[in-house]
Design a protein around this motif. Structure first.
Motif, mmCIF file in Angstrom:
data_model
loop_
_atom_site.group_PDB
_atom_site.id
_atom_site.type_symbol
_atom_site.label_atom_id
_atom_site.label_comp_id
_atom_site.label_asym_id
_atom_site.label_seq_id
_atom_site.Cartn_x
_atom_site.Cartn_y
_atom_site.Cartn_z
ATOM 1 N N GLU A 135 0.861 -1.173 0.000
ATOM 2 C CA GLU A 135 0.000 0.000 0.000
ATOM 3 C C GLU A 135 0.901 1.227 0.000
ATOM 4 O O GLU A 135 1.895 1.264 0.704
ATOM 5 N N TYR A 136 0.574 2.205 -0.805
ATOM 6 C CA TYR A 136 1.351 3.433 -0.843
ATOM 7 C C TYR A 136 0.571 4.534 -0.164
ATOM 8 O O TYR A 136 -0.637 4.621 -0.303
ATOM 9 N N GLY A 137 1.262 5.374 0.555
ATOM 10 C CA GLY A 137 0.590 6.458 1.249
ATOM 11 C C GLY A 137 1.581 7.499 1.711
ATOM 12 O O GLY A 137 2.712 7.580 1.231
ATOM 13 N N LYS A 138 1.140 8.293 2.664
ATOM 14 C CA LYS A 138 1.929 9.385 3.198
ATOM 15 C C LYS A 138 3.335 8.932 3.578
ATOM 16 O O LYS A 138 3.518 7.913 4.229
ATOM 17 N N GLY A 139 4.324 9.691 3.109
ATOM 18 C CA GLY A 139 5.707 9.403 3.448
ATOM 19 C C GLY A 139 6.465 8.576 2.424
ATOM 20 O O GLY A 139 7.678 8.438 2.523
ATOM 21 N N TYR A 140 5.793 8.053 1.419
ATOM 22 C CA TYR A 140 6.467 7.285 0.376
ATOM 23 C C TYR A 140 6.997 8.225 -0.697
ATOM 24 O O TYR A 140 6.470 9.323 -0.904
ATOM 25 N N PHE A 141 8.045 7.799 -1.379
ATOM 26 C CA PHE A 141 8.591 8.549 -2.495
ATOM 27 C C PHE A 141 8.183 7.872 -3.801
ATOM 28 O O PHE A 141 8.238 6.649 -3.915
ATOM 29 N N LEU A 142 7.780 8.686 -4.765
ATOM 30 C CA LEU A 142 7.465 8.202 -6.101
ATOM 31 C C LEU A 142 8.561 8.709 -7.030
ATOM 32 O O LEU A 142 8.874 9.904 -7.038
#
Length: 94
Positions: free
Chosen positions: A8-15
């Motif tokens: 799951e991707y969310g707040k704090g991840y880098f794209l």
């Protein structure tokens, strides 16, 4: 067979944009994801420095005591808004 991820991707991840991404707004960008939910996503570009400095920007906004740091240019959404990142020893409230 490609490996599947249930991540799951969310707040704090880098794209990190694919180098061949055709959209010039996001080409070769690194984005810090600030929000990602059913309504949409919001992130800050952290690797596209602007040609203006912090003193110029904050002076124009009428803010005295200019904070130090760098200004970065984001994507095509809300170009007149200013968002900021800060570093803290303590977790900030939601």
């Amino acid at each position: 067979m490609p490996e599947q991820s249930n991540q799951e991707y969310g707040k704090g991840y880098f794209l990190i944009a694919n180098p061949v991404l055709p959209d010039p707004n996001f080409s070769r960008t690194v984005i810090l994801l600030c929000n990602h939910d059913d309504v949409g996503s919001f992130g800050l570009v952290i690797n596209r420095p602007a040609i203006v400095n912090t003193k110029e920007v904050f002076k124009e906004m009428g803010i005295s005591g200019f904070p130090s740091g760098k200004i970065y240019v984001g994507g095509p959404v809300s170009p007149s808004q200013v968002f900021y990142l800060c570093r803290s020893e303590e977790p900030l409230p939601e």
